[in-house]
Design an enzyme around this catalytic site. Sequence first.
Site, PDB file in Angstrom:
ATOM      1  N   HIS A 121       0.810  -1.210   0.000  1.00 40.68           N
ATOM      2  CA  HIS A 121       0.000   0.000   0.000  1.00 40.68           C
ATOM      3  C   HIS A 121       0.846   1.265   0.000  1.00 40.68           C
ATOM      4  O   HIS A 121       1.880   1.353   0.655  1.00 40.68           O
ATOM      5  CB  HIS A 121      -0.946   0.011   1.207  1.00 40.68           C
ATOM      6  CG  HIS A 121      -0.242  -0.089   2.531  1.00 40.68           C
ATOM      7  ND1 HIS A 121       0.240   1.011   3.193  1.00 40.68           N
ATOM      8  CD2 HIS A 121       0.070  -1.159   3.297  1.00 40.68           C
ATOM      9  CE1 HIS A 121       0.808   0.629   4.326  1.00 40.68           C
ATOM     10  NE2 HIS A 121       0.726  -0.690   4.416  1.00 40.68           N
ATOM     11  N   ASP A 122       0.411   2.226  -0.814  1.00 41.09           N
ATOM     12  CA  ASP A 122       0.977   3.576  -0.855  1.00 41.09           C
ATOM     13  C   ASP A 122       2.370   3.661  -1.460  1.00 41.09           C
ATOM     14  O   ASP A 122       3.013   4.704  -1.376  1.00 41.09           O
ATOM     15  CB  ASP A 122       0.984   4.210   0.548  1.00 41.09           C
ATOM     16  CG  ASP A 122      -0.402   4.239   1.167  1.00 41.09           C
ATOM     17  OD1 ASP A 122      -1.264   4.966   0.658  1.00 41.09           O
ATOM     18  OD2 ASP A 122      -0.626   3.504   2.152  1.00 41.09           O
ATOM     19  N   GLY A 139       5.026  -1.131   2.752  1.00 41.21           N
ATOM     20  CA  GLY A 139       4.202   0.039   2.518  1.00 41.21           C
ATOM     21  C   GLY A 139       4.980   1.346   2.477  1.00 41.21           C
ATOM     22  O   GLY A 139       6.036   1.474   3.100  1.00 41.21           O
TER      23      GLY A 139
END
Length: 262
Positions: A121-122, A139
């Site tokens: 994520h991200d 992440g």
Amino acid sequence: MSRIHPTAIVDPQARLDSSVEVGPYSIIGPHVQIGAGTVVGPHVVIEGHTTIGKDNRIFQFASLGAAPQDKKWAGEPTRLEVGDRNTIREFVTFNLGTAQDLGVTRLGDDNWISAYVHLAHDCQVGSNTIFSNNAQLAGHVHVGDWAILSGYCGVHQFCKIGAHAFIGMYTSLTQDVPPFVLVSGNPAEAHGVNIEGLKRRGFTREQINAVRAAYKTIYRSGKTLEEAKAQLAEEAVDSGEGAPQIQAMLDFLGTTSRGIVR
């Protein structure tokens, strides 16, 4: 003739260009948008608020846009954005972003993503990168253009990898890597400048020499990072053709929050 295999499940709300191909048994969710010329292989799952650009090749068993592996995620409509002309090989996993960061995971254009690669994520990945098999990003990792990550390397959350950097096989990376630098090992150590990569991309001798001088300032002069930054600022003024490369390294050092691999 339809380019979507009859065994594929494509939600009626998904927006696919008429030239998109979808292979057998693939599943595409309602919030997915796919651009012209992209080929989705068999047994691929694309879900979440995911946008995929033009002329990508997505191989079998990839999973794009699944929920982030983050306990803080509470179902917010975060996104995954994939650019154009990327090769995404088997068993690759790209997750959505989280509300605690930018809310989006991004991959740029013309990247080569080998099998079993994970973008958590991200993550923000630039263009023209190469990820070898089993390269793994935790992440919030940022990767610059033209970076190369070798097989089985693992990158700690919030790390940054500069443009044209090279990460060696099986490297455990817990700090940032400045542009143009070659690192490897567990723990990671700097081993010089990615000279071969720069030659292949058309950098001139003067530009490469400027990068080598900047590397020596950071890693071989015995200076603290702040002292090295001050000297780089002076070098950038007098380095002629190589000034943009030194400035790129200086700018990167000004953004690091985890410290750099030394």
